[in-house]
Design a protein around this motif. Structure first.
Motif, PDB file in Angstrom:
ATOM      1  N   LYS A 169       0.792  -1.224   0.000  1.00 61.84           N
ATOM      2  CA  LYS A 169       0.000   0.000   0.000  1.00 61.84           C
ATOM      3  C   LYS A 169       0.829   1.282   0.000  1.00 61.84           C
ATOM      4  N   ARG A 170       1.960   1.287   0.667  1.00 64.58           N
ATOM      5  CA  ARG A 170       2.687   2.538   0.885  1.00 64.58           C
ATOM      6  C   ARG A 170       3.200   3.115  -0.433  1.00 64.58           C
ATOM      7  N   ARG A 171       2.878   4.365  -0.681  1.00 68.24           N
ATOM      8  CA  ARG A 171       3.355   5.034  -1.887  1.00 68.24           C
ATOM      9  C   ARG A 171       4.812   5.443  -1.722  1.00 68.24           C
ATOM     10  N   HIS A 172       5.569   5.222  -2.780  1.00 76.00           N
ATOM     11  CA  HIS A 172       7.005   5.463  -2.730  1.00 76.00           C
ATOM     12  C   HIS A 172       7.374   6.525  -3.760  1.00 76.00           C
ATOM     13  N   SER A 173       8.066   7.571  -3.334  1.00 75.86           N
ATOM     14  CA  SER A 173       8.424   8.651  -4.249  1.00 75.86           C
ATOM     15  C   SER A 173       9.315   8.154  -5.384  1.00 75.86           C
ATOM     16  N   HIS A 174      10.177   7.189  -5.112  1.00 72.01           N
ATOM     17  CA  HIS A 174      11.065   6.658  -6.152  1.00 72.01           C
ATOM     18  C   HIS A 174      10.278   5.916  -7.233  1.00 72.01           C
ATOM     19  N   LEU A 175       9.079   5.435  -6.894  1.00 71.90           N
ATOM     20  CA  LEU A 175       8.265   4.654  -7.824  1.00 71.90           C
ATOM     21  C   LEU A 175       7.097   5.472  -8.364  1.00 71.90           C
ATOM     22  N   ASN A 176       7.264   6.785  -8.396  1.00 71.28           N
ATOM     23  CA  ASN A 176       6.198   7.660  -8.901  1.00 71.28           C
ATOM     24  C   ASN A 176       4.922   7.491  -8.067  1.00 71.28           C
ATOM     25  N   GLN A 177       5.102   7.452  -6.761  1.00 71.48           N
ATOM     26  CA  GLN A 177       4.009   7.371  -5.800  1.00 71.48           C
ATOM     27  C   GLN A 177       3.186   6.083  -5.932  1.00 71.48           C
ATOM     28  N   MET A 178       3.826   5.012  -6.344  1.00 76.78           N
ATOM     29  CA  MET A 178       3.176   3.704  -6.361  1.00 76.78           C
ATOM     30  C   MET A 178       3.786   2.826  -5.281  1.00 76.78           C
ATOM     31  N   SER A 179       3.036   1.814  -4.853  1.00 76.50           N
ATOM     32  CA  SER A 179       3.577   0.856  -3.900  1.00 76.50           C
ATOM     33  C   SER A 179       4.504  -0.103  -4.644  1.00 76.50           C
ATOM     34  N   PRO A 180       5.436  -0.757  -3.940  1.00 77.27           N
ATOM     35  CA  PRO A 180       6.341  -1.700  -4.624  1.00 77.27           C
ATOM     36  C   PRO A 180       5.606  -2.785  -5.394  1.00 77.27           C
ATOM     37  N   MET A 181       4.558  -3.358  -4.816  1.00 80.71           N
ATOM     38  CA  MET A 181       3.846  -4.442  -5.500  1.00 80.71           C
ATOM     39  C   MET A 181       3.097  -3.922  -6.729  1.00 80.71           C
ATOM     40  N   MET A 182       2.460  -2.756  -6.610  1.00 79.55           N
ATOM     41  CA  MET A 182       1.765  -2.188  -7.755  1.00 79.55           C
ATOM     42  C   MET A 182       2.747  -1.849  -8.873  1.00 79.55           C
TER      43      MET A 182
END
Length: 379
Positions: free
Chosen positions: A358-371
């Motif tokens: 669930k957690r949004r990640h700035s490095h992933l363009n505000q997506m979670s790792p699984m998404m």
């Protein structure tokens, strides 16, 4: 074991989501990405393992008798504590006064045990009245505690002394410090890191990563590290393995010691989960766990290429350090857990339910790792 996808540690924490946290099997299945059939099988096996035998029943009966006696004693101590709440942090003389006032209601030996004073001291107090200094210190302690609590436990004797002066109370800073020391009031500013015996750092591997934290596909480079979490039972250590491609925590382990086993268990989970088809760089700092012969042999047997940070350079393993920082700032927040088991359950939920899914990640363009991985794979 080669075909097993989940470690025993993962299964145990998954079962706790059902038995202790009240989540349904279907809900846990969706949250963790595990089939409900597997969860039912793990739950059934856990219940079978918990069935007591004849010897256990005898032991349980004896334990029940002991617990009843303990409960009776604890109930008495609880009643004493309710009455003595106002003197628990006061001077010994005030505790003796409380005991003297409640001799007809509670046993002397019980009150002395709860208030942590000696009977001999109580009888000596009966022969000698309170001194003026003791009375003044007792009144001063009330004002000190008020200032201490208003600062959320941050103020020490120098700042509390300033508060007292502004309130018109005359006393020296040394006197304030002494009263605080006797009352066990200390400035709270987080907790210290555990101390380790320092040795010669081992450089078993070159730095293959060179701070290149962006990779083009999964399972090309992993980073690993160990951190600590404070509980009232002692330190709990957490080891994680993070895939640099999606910043997903692909492996973890939590134990009460920092032995090499904690790192190997985390790597085992990562290998079982990801089943990498090519060699993977595994980057770490120069901790003794990562320079041990067991670690090097394990990596060789599982096609992992060890890589080590330069000595004293935390930026070489910035991704792992960043994850630990997020965990402590977002979830732990200076909390001291009651037990290691409580800490394990909450950290498990943070990693498996929140961070990876669930957690949004700035490095992933505000997506979670699984998404992020699903989108990259076209799923």
């Amino acid at each position: 074991m080669r075909g097993t996808r989940y470690t025993a540690e993962f299964k145990a924490e998954a079962i706790k989501q059902i038995t202790e946290r009240g989540h349904g099997v279907v809900e846990v299945s969706k949250r963790l990405g595990v089939s409900d059939k597997s969860l039912y099988a793990w739950l059934k096996q856990s219940q079978q393992d918990d069935l007591p035998n004849a010897k256990d029943l005898v032991a349980l009966k004896l334990e029940l008798q002991r617990m009843k006696a303990e409960l009776k004693r604890t109930t008495k101590e609880r009643d004493i504590l309710k009455k003595a709440a106002g003197v628990l942090c006061q001077t010994v003389r005030l505790k003796y006064a409380f005991i003297d006032q409640h001799r007809q209601q509670f046993q002397l030996i019980s009150m002395c045990r709860v208030l942590k004073v000696h009977r001999s001291g109580y009888y000596a107090w009966k022969l000698k009245p309170l001194s003026n200094r003791a009375i003044e210190d007792s009144a001063l302690l009330i004002e000190i505690k008020r200032s201490y609590e208003d600062s959320y436990g941050i103020y020490g004797s120098p700042r509390i002394h300033y508060d007292l002066r502004e309130a018109g109370i005359k006393c020296s800073e040394n006197r304030v410090a002494k009263i605080m020391r006797n009352a066990k009031l200390k400035s709270i500013r987080g907790y210290r890191k555990p101390r380790y015996k320092s040795g010669i750092p081992s450089v078993a591997s070159p730095n293959r990563l060179q701070q290149v934290f962006t990779v083009s596909q999964p399972d090309l480079a992993w980073v690993t590290d160990i951190t600590y979490i404070r509980t009232y039972q002692g330190w709990l250590y957490l080891a994680v393995v993070i895939d640099l491609y999606s910043r997903s925590v692909v492996g973890w382990s939590m134990k009460s010691t920092m032995a090499t086993e904690i790192v190997l268990d985390a790597l085992t989970m990562a290998v079982w989960r990801r089943k990498p088809k090519q060699s993977v760089i595994i980057h770490s700092d120069q901790g003794s766990q990562f320079g041990s012969d067991d670690f090097v042999r394990w990596c060789k047997d599982n096609r992992l290429e060890p890589s080590m940070s330069r000595r004293g350079n935390c930026y070489d393993n910035a991704v792992a350090e960043s994850f630990f920082s997020s965990l402590k700032k977002e979830h732990i927040k200076r909390k001291i857990y009651v037990s290691r088991e409580e800490a394990k359950s909450e950290i498990f939920e943070y990693i498996e339910v929140f961070y990876n899914r669930k957690r949004r990640h700035s490095h992933l363009n505000q997506m979670s790792p699984m998404m992020f991985e699903k989108l990259q794979n076209g799923n």
